[in-house]
Design a protein around this motif. Structure first.
Motif, mmCIF file in Angstrom:
data_model
loop_
_atom_site.group_PDB
_atom_site.id
_atom_site.type_symbol
_atom_site.label_atom_id
_atom_site.label_comp_id
_atom_site.label_asym_id
_atom_site.label_seq_id
_atom_site.Cartn_x
_atom_site.Cartn_y
_atom_site.Cartn_z
ATOM 1 N N HIS A 54 -12.635 2.270 1.689
ATOM 2 C CA HIS A 54 -11.412 2.384 0.787
ATOM 3 C C HIS A 54 -11.315 0.802 0.288
ATOM 4 C CE1 HIS A 54 -9.801 6.107 2.557
ATOM 5 N NE2 HIS A 54 -10.919 6.235 2.301
ATOM 6 N N ASP B 73 0.772 2.396 3.723
ATOM 7 C CA ASP B 73 -0.132 3.571 3.386
ATOM 8 C C ASP B 73 0.928 4.729 3.296
ATOM 9 O OD1 ASP B 73 -2.171 4.949 2.472
ATOM 10 O OD2 ASP B 73 -3.523 4.750 4.051
ATOM 11 N N HIS C 63 -7.538 -1.175 5.123
ATOM 12 C CA HIS C 63 -7.562 -0.513 6.543
ATOM 13 C C HIS C 63 -9.027 -0.794 7.059
ATOM 14 C CE1 HIS C 63 -8.447 3.200 4.593
ATOM 15 N NE2 HIS C 63 -7.378 3.167 3.920
ATOM 16 N N HIS D 1 0.803 -1.138 0.022
ATOM 17 C CA HIS D 1 -0.125 0.167 -0.089
ATOM 18 C C HIS D 1 0.826 1.207 -0.057
ATOM 19 C CE1 HIS D 1 -3.952 1.940 1.748
ATOM 20 N NE2 HIS D 1 -3.282 2.860 0.968
ATOM 21 N N GLU E 161 -6.189 2.593 -5.429
ATOM 22 C CA GLU E 161 -7.003 2.615 -4.364
ATOM 23 C C GLU E 161 -8.207 3.489 -4.834
ATOM 24 O OE1 GLU E 161 -5.360 4.409 -0.825
ATOM 25 O OE2 GLU E 161 -6.791 3.485 0.493
#
Ligand code: AMP
Ligand code: FE
Ligand code: FE
Ligand code: ZN
Length: 287
Positions: free
Chosen positions: A79, A248, A194, A11, A68
């Motif tokens: 998401h 992320d 997440h 990510h 994403e």
């Protein structure tokens, strides 16, 4: 158990959306940090993937084509990550282009609202901060910061453009099933990003989402507690879902400023993801 050297980060954002580093810089950073596999997962765009894959060519680092996409509505802000999507898929490209267009309209509207609140920003400045790529709230936050209306990006979110903020404008409303099916239709593996970070309501809907074609869950994530990780691992076992994870990473100063490869993700997560996508053994790994 989490002392192991991390080799995987599934990510990662770049300047193709709201990350700080260009796709090539992200690749250099990944090599520096000894990673074997990363997935570039920019918001609503595959625009950085080709550059990253080119930069990684011959280095042994695998760069998975990812994206994403957000599904936003009365159900909250969920998401979804799409892995191994076909960057040439025209329906996906069209869909992403539409999402980009809406992002521009929406950012303009936020700029206008901020202006009405006495914080004059030039639209061109915000657009320039996005560099002609996927424009988002972090760029608006940066502009507010540059003009001295706020001191930090976080303050911009907390006071003005966070989900409940007075200048917040929602994105295009994709439903969760649309988001999942858009990824699947482009040959990608849809994974929920997440979920525990998104909230208990998001986690509760995972079983329902498997019915739309969800195939995995991002379990390892900076803001997931060890209890949440255990709970999600159990859920993945129960529903035969893939386990993924990532940092992320956006670059410094954004979204808590996690580091690339900061979260431990077992190598088998990347292997199983690749298998699920039906990818052949990747030559680049052996190059
Ligand atoms: P957008 O896609 O334009 O709605 O922007 C969402 C992005 O803004 C996220 O991916 C984060 O990078 C950042 N973001 C969202 N909420 C916050 C927050 N509360 N604080 C800091 N950054 C945030
Ligand atoms: Fe972001
Ligand atoms: Fe996200
Ligand atoms: Zn992200």
């Amino acid at each position: 158990m989490h002392q192991c050297i991390n080799r995987v980060d599934l990510h990662v954002h770049s300047t193709a959306s709201d990350g700080v580093f260009t796709p090539s810089e992200v690749v250099l950073l990944a090599l520096e940090r000894g990673l074997d596999v990363i997935a570039l997962t920019d918001h609503d765009t595959l625009g950085g993937v080709a550059e990253a894959q080119q930069a990684a060519f011959g280095t042994g680092l695998v760069v998975i084509a990812g994206v994403e996409v957000n599904s936003e509505g009365e159900w909250g802000d969920l998401h979804f990550l799409g892995y191994y999507v076909d960057p040439e898929s025209s329906p996906l490209r069209e869909r992403l282009r539409a999402l980009q267009d809406v992002r521009v309209e929406r950012a303009r509207e936020m700029v206008q609202r901020l202006g009405e609140m006495g914080m004059a920003l030039e639209w061109e400045t915000v657009r320039a901060l996005a560099g002609g790529r996927s424009v988002g709230r972090p760029h608006v936050a940066q502009a507010l910061c540059n003009h001295g209306y706020v001191e930090t990006l976080q303050e911009a979110f907390d006071r003005f453009i966070g989900r409940d903020g007075p200048a917040y404008v929602p994105r295009l409303r994709l439903t969760p099933s649309e988001a999942i099916q858009m990824i699947a239709a482009a040959g990608g593996v849809p994974v929920m990003a997440h979920p525990a970070h998104s909230g208990p309501a998001a986690v509760a809907r995972i079983p329902e989402f498997t019915g739309y074609g969800l195939r995995g869950v991002e379990v390892y994530y900076p803001h997931h507690s060890s209890e949440e990780i255990e709970m999600l691992l159990e859920l993945c076992r129960e529903y035969a879902l893939l386990v993924t994870g990532g940092s992320d990473f956006h670059g410094s100063g954004v979204e808590g400023g996690t580091l690339l490869g900061e979260v431990y993700v077992p190598l088998e997560c990347a292997e199983q993801l690749q298998e699920a996508a039906g990818q052949e053994g990747d030559e680049r790994r052996r190059a």
